[in-house]
Write a protein that holds these residues in place. Structure first.
Motif, PDB file in Angstrom:
ATOM      1  N   LEU A  15       0.864  -1.083   0.070  1.00 25.41           N
ATOM      2  CA  LEU A  15       0.041  -0.104   0.040  1.00 25.41           C
ATOM      3  C   LEU A  15       0.868   1.234  -0.002  1.00 25.41           C
ATOM      4  O   LEU A  15       1.961   1.441   0.749  1.00 25.41           O
ATOM      5  CB  LEU A  15      -0.902   0.087   1.273  1.00 25.41           C
ATOM      6  CG  LEU A  15      -1.796   1.489   1.501  1.00 25.41           C
ATOM      7  CD1 LEU A  15      -2.781   1.485   0.366  1.00 25.41           C
ATOM      8  CD2 LEU A  15      -2.458   1.353   3.011  1.00 25.41           C
ATOM      9  N   ILE A  16       0.625   2.166  -0.924  1.00 25.78           N
ATOM     10  CA  ILE A  16       1.688   3.220  -1.003  1.00 25.78           C
ATOM     11  C   ILE A  16       0.326   4.726  -0.833  1.00 25.78           C
ATOM     12  O   ILE A  16      -0.556   4.570  -1.697  1.00 25.78           O
ATOM     13  CB  ILE A  16       2.125   3.616  -2.346  1.00 25.78           C
ATOM     14  CG1 ILE A  16       3.233   2.310  -2.333  1.00 25.78           C
ATOM     15  CG2 ILE A  16       2.919   4.931  -2.394  1.00 25.78           C
ATOM     16  CD1 ILE A  16       3.848   2.393  -3.626  1.00 25.78           C
ATOM     17  N   THR A  17       0.711   5.321   0.081  1.00 26.08           N
ATOM     18  CA  THR A  17      -0.276   6.797   0.083  1.00 26.08           C
ATOM     19  C   THR A  17       0.630   7.904  -0.487  1.00 26.08           C
ATOM     20  O   THR A  17       2.164   7.631  -0.601  1.00 26.08           O
ATOM     21  CB  THR A  17      -0.354   7.090   1.662  1.00 26.08           C
ATOM     22  OG1 THR A  17       0.855   7.379   2.291  1.00 26.08           O
ATOM     23  CG2 THR A  17      -1.194   5.894   2.354  1.00 26.08           C
ATOM     24  N   PHE A 110       3.893   2.122   2.623  1.00 24.18           N
ATOM     25  CA  PHE A 110       4.751   3.197   2.448  1.00 24.18           C
ATOM     26  C   PHE A 110       3.920   4.458   2.476  1.00 24.18           C
ATOM     27  O   PHE A 110       2.996   4.755   1.797  1.00 24.18           O
ATOM     28  CB  PHE A 110       5.429   3.076   1.054  1.00 24.18           C
ATOM     29  CG  PHE A 110       6.375   1.901   0.760  1.00 24.18           C
ATOM     30  CD1 PHE A 110       7.991   2.268   1.391  1.00 24.18           C
ATOM     31  CD2 PHE A 110       6.147   0.904   0.135  1.00 24.18           C
ATOM     32  CE1 PHE A 110       8.610   1.081   1.204  1.00 24.18           C
ATOM     33  CE2 PHE A 110       7.020   0.027  -0.148  1.00 24.18           C
ATOM     34  CZ  PHE A 110       8.337   0.114   0.314  1.00 24.18           C
ATOM     35  N   HIS A 111       4.132   5.054   3.592  1.00 27.37           N
ATOM     36  CA  HIS A 111       3.308   6.357   4.121  1.00 27.37           C
ATOM     37  C   HIS A 111       3.939   7.609   3.400  1.00 27.37           C
ATOM     38  O   HIS A 111       4.825   8.025   4.256  1.00 27.37           O
ATOM     39  CB  HIS A 111       2.983   6.535   5.466  1.00 27.37           C
ATOM     40  CG  HIS A 111       1.955   7.525   5.809  1.00 27.37           C
ATOM     41  ND1 HIS A 111       1.116   8.055   4.841  1.00 27.37           N
ATOM     42  CD2 HIS A 111       2.219   8.534   6.764  1.00 27.37           C
ATOM     43  CE1 HIS A 111       0.465   9.075   5.465  1.00 27.37           C
ATOM     44  NE2 HIS A 111       1.095   9.453   6.445  1.00 27.37           N
ATOM     45  N   HIS A 151       7.241   4.981   7.493  1.00 29.77           N
ATOM     46  CA  HIS A 151       6.635   6.377   7.307  1.00 29.77           C
ATOM     47  C   HIS A 151       7.687   7.465   6.814  1.00 29.77           C
ATOM     48  O   HIS A 151       8.899   7.359   7.403  1.00 29.77           O
ATOM     49  CB  HIS A 151       6.420   6.735   8.865  1.00 29.77           C
ATOM     50  CG  HIS A 151       5.792   8.328   8.986  1.00 29.77           C
ATOM     51  ND1 HIS A 151       4.878   9.019   8.597  1.00 29.77           N
ATOM     52  CD2 HIS A 151       6.931   9.319   9.635  1.00 29.77           C
ATOM     53  CE1 HIS A 151       4.916  10.225   8.988  1.00 29.77           C
ATOM     54  NE2 HIS A 151       6.008  10.448   9.725  1.00 29.77           N
ATOM     55  N   LEU A 152       7.486   8.186   5.826  1.00 26.75           N
ATOM     56  CA  LEU A 152       8.327   9.085   5.418  1.00 26.75           C
ATOM     57  C   LEU A 152       8.361  10.414   6.051  1.00 26.75           C
ATOM     58  O   LEU A 152       7.255  11.088   6.149  1.00 26.75           O
ATOM     59  CB  LEU A 152       8.143   9.285   4.082  1.00 26.75           C
ATOM     60  CG  LEU A 152       9.250   9.792   3.144  1.00 26.75           C
ATOM     61  CD1 LEU A 152      10.310   8.943   2.951  1.00 26.75           C
ATOM     62  CD2 LEU A 152       8.643  10.204   1.665  1.00 26.75           C
ATOM     63  N   ILE A 289      14.771   0.311   3.347  1.00 31.69           N
ATOM     64  CA  ILE A 289      14.495   0.221   4.845  1.00 31.69           C
ATOM     65  C   ILE A 289      13.112  -0.884   5.168  1.00 31.69           C
ATOM     66  O   ILE A 289      12.994  -1.470   6.047  1.00 31.69           O
ATOM     67  CB  ILE A 289      14.325   1.499   5.112  1.00 31.69           C
ATOM     68  CG1 ILE A 289      15.406   2.625   5.047  1.00 31.69           C
ATOM     69  CG2 ILE A 289      13.333   1.726   6.578  1.00 31.69           C
ATOM     70  CD1 ILE A 289      15.244   3.818   5.050  1.00 31.69           C
ATOM     71  N   ALA A 290      12.217  -0.799   4.197  1.00 30.74           N
ATOM     72  CA  ALA A 290      11.016  -1.697   4.454  1.00 30.74           C
ATOM     73  C   ALA A 290      11.616  -3.086   4.293  1.00 30.74           C
ATOM     74  O   ALA A 290      11.167  -3.907   5.163  1.00 30.74           O
ATOM     75  CB  ALA A 290      10.097  -1.543   3.427  1.00 30.74           C
TER      76      ALA A 290
END
Length: 523
Positions: A15-17, A110-111, A151-152, A289-290
């Motif tokens: 899931l990518i926001t 990935f937010h 979290h970015l 990182i993920a």
């Protein structure tokens, strides 16, 4: 044996926001191209500017960024699945069916959705960056097969620190209390309190990113969680093609503005080290990182500073010098003036330069346009430029130090083959070649100027150069003529000032009327 990066993402549902943002779309492209066996990429998209979520997804797939992966596998876009929703809505505004599918199938989040405007009102920034993140985390804790959440954030989330380490810092304010205040407090009162609330940071963007990190940390005991903090994100180094950039934020806006002759001065400490990272390195770092978070399954939050520190040291002066060099080699077809100007070390000299090289020309051009019955524009452009520069100049007049050992160690955890694909080592970067590609990329992708227009652009730039020289000569001739023709006035003014000073010579024995006390005045 740990799986390779591509092996790990095989069969995964991600899931990518913020999938249509600068980082988001580059992340989608990289996963589709370099992790071809990823099962599904869910994209949370909202309706925007009259376009439905479906239309925005279609526009995303047609973006030039995807040309390489589209030529390799035209059917790859079937892996993208739209999740219609909005981080500003309760429950993300997603349907029950989409929620159930994510809860059952999603493995990695990935937010990256966020408001990146530095001048956003505090309430809006909190709603987007903090409350929106909370909604994503609340969805994440209901997922049955979640392996990693990234979290970015930003490396500029704690600007008051002399050195930013790869660890968590206590927030200045409790994020939940700030969210509550923004929910019930009157807008005018909140605007009044805003300067005091965010005084530790230069703007609402940095402030909300700082408090949001503390909010994210609350969920570290519930699922594997990591924070990525990139510094200033700039054009691509290699992938999917050198120089790709599609927004005017930060240095890109400065590069284009100076190339078009709109920006001719800025405040900067030239010898300070710049810290900016190419978008493809940021994306590769996020993917790694993920991957590491999913394998390690840490019980505490992991933090990675994606920065240049300890890798490359380059000053702002050098960057600006290289940018000027390549802008003259690859000029813009449409430009206001010949590129010129320079950086200023002192605020007062910069203000003078802004007045003479930005404001006066803007009002002059708009006055001519007004008299010709044309639409004026340059004063408004210069106001936006001045505002943008005032934001950027905070970061160019301060020395930044970031620790990034965790980020640097990522390349040691993967194979040589994976390092070639998901490169994060910036030591081989040729800064001169990179700036050349950056100028070409900004010209092509931001300004929509095809490389075939370069011959005409160079001819026009030669004309602009001649006009620039002529105007400078005319200006100095006019200045000398004014000084010469008014020399008598100037001489008379000096003589008057001299006589006035003489008349104010020391006055002695002046008796005060009130108490007969004698005062002696010395000039």
């Amino acid at each position: 044996m740990a799986p390779s990066v591509t092996e790990y993402y095989t069969g995964k549902r991600v899931l990518i926001t913020g999938g249509t943002g600068y980082v988001g779309k580059a992340l989608v492209e990289k996963l589709l191209r370099s992790c071809p066996d990823v099962d599904t990429i869910y994209l949370l998209l909202r309706s925007k500017k009259g376009l439905s979520s479906e239309e925005r997804l279609k526009d995303l797939c047609n973006n030039k960024l995807f040309d390489v992966v589209r030529s390799q596998n035209p059917g790859v876009f079937r892996k993208l699945k739209l999740i219609a929703g909005d981080i500003l809505d309760d429950g993300l505004g997603i349907s029950n069916d989409d929620r159930a599918e994510l809860q059952k199938n999603c493995n990695v989040i990935f937010h990256s959705a966020a408001c990146v405007r530095f001048d956003q009102k505090l309430k809006d920034a909190v709603n987007l960056n903090t409350v929106g993140t909370l909604r994503v985390l609340q969805l994440a804790e209901t997922m049955n097969n979640l392996e990693a959440v990234l979290h970015l954030s930003t490396a500029y989330c704690r600007c008051e620190l002399d050195e930013l380490e790869e660890r968590m810092y206590p927030a200045v304010h409790n994020p939940r209390k700030i969210m509550d205040i923004c929910k019930w407090m009157d807008n005018s009162l909140l605007e009044y309190l805003e300067p005091k609330l965010i005084e530790s940071e230069p703007n609402t963007y940095s402030y909300t990113k700082a408090i949001t990190e503390t909010l994210v940390e609350e969920f570290a005991c519930k699922f594997p969680l990591a924070i990525a903090r990139p510094s200033i994100i700039i054009a691509a180094w290699k992938d999917p093609f050198p120089g790709w950039v599609d927004n005017l934020n930060g240095p890109t806006g400065l590069l284009i503005g100076s190339g078009k002759g709109v920006i001719r001065t800025m405040l900067c400490t030239p010898h300070y080290t710049a810290d900016a990272v190419p978008i493809d390195v940021v994306v590769n770092g996020c993917i790694l990182i993920a991957y590491a978070t999913a394998l390690d399954r840490p019980r505490t939050i992991s933090v990675y500073n994606i920065t240049l520190s300890q890798v490359i040291s380059i000053s702002w002066e050098k960057i600006i010098e290289l940018g000027r060099k390549w802008v003259l080699v690859y000029p813009h077809t449409m430009a206001l003036w010949y590129p010129g100007g320079n950086i200023k070390t002192y605020a007062w000299t910069n203000r003078l330069a802004v007045f003479f090289s930005h404001q006066i020309p803007a009002y002059l051009v708009d006055s001519i346009l007004f008299l010709m019955g044309k639409k004026t524009f340059l004063v408004n452009v210069q106001k936006r430029v001045s505002h943008g520069l005032s934001v950027l100049q905070y970061y160019t007049t301060k020395e930044w130090c970031f620790k990034n050992d965790n980020f640097l160690n990522l390349q040691k955890r993967i194979s040589v083959k994976d390092n070639d694909t998901f490169f994060t080592d910036l030591k081989p970067v040729d800064t001169d070649e990179y700036m050349k590609n950056y100028v070409l990329g900004a010209r092509q992708f931001c300004c929509k100027e095809d490389p075939s227009t370069l011959p005409r652009a160079r001819k026009l730039n030669k004309i602009r150069y001649v006009v620039d020289v002529v105007f400078k000569v005319m200006f100095y001739v006019l200045l000398l003529w004014l000084l010469y023709s008014n020399r008598q006035v100037f001489t008379s003014s000096i003589e008057f000032l001299d006589s006035t000073l003489k008349s104010l010579a020391p006055i002695k024995n002046v008796r005060a009327d009130s108490d007969d006390e004698v005062y002696e005045m010395q000039m």
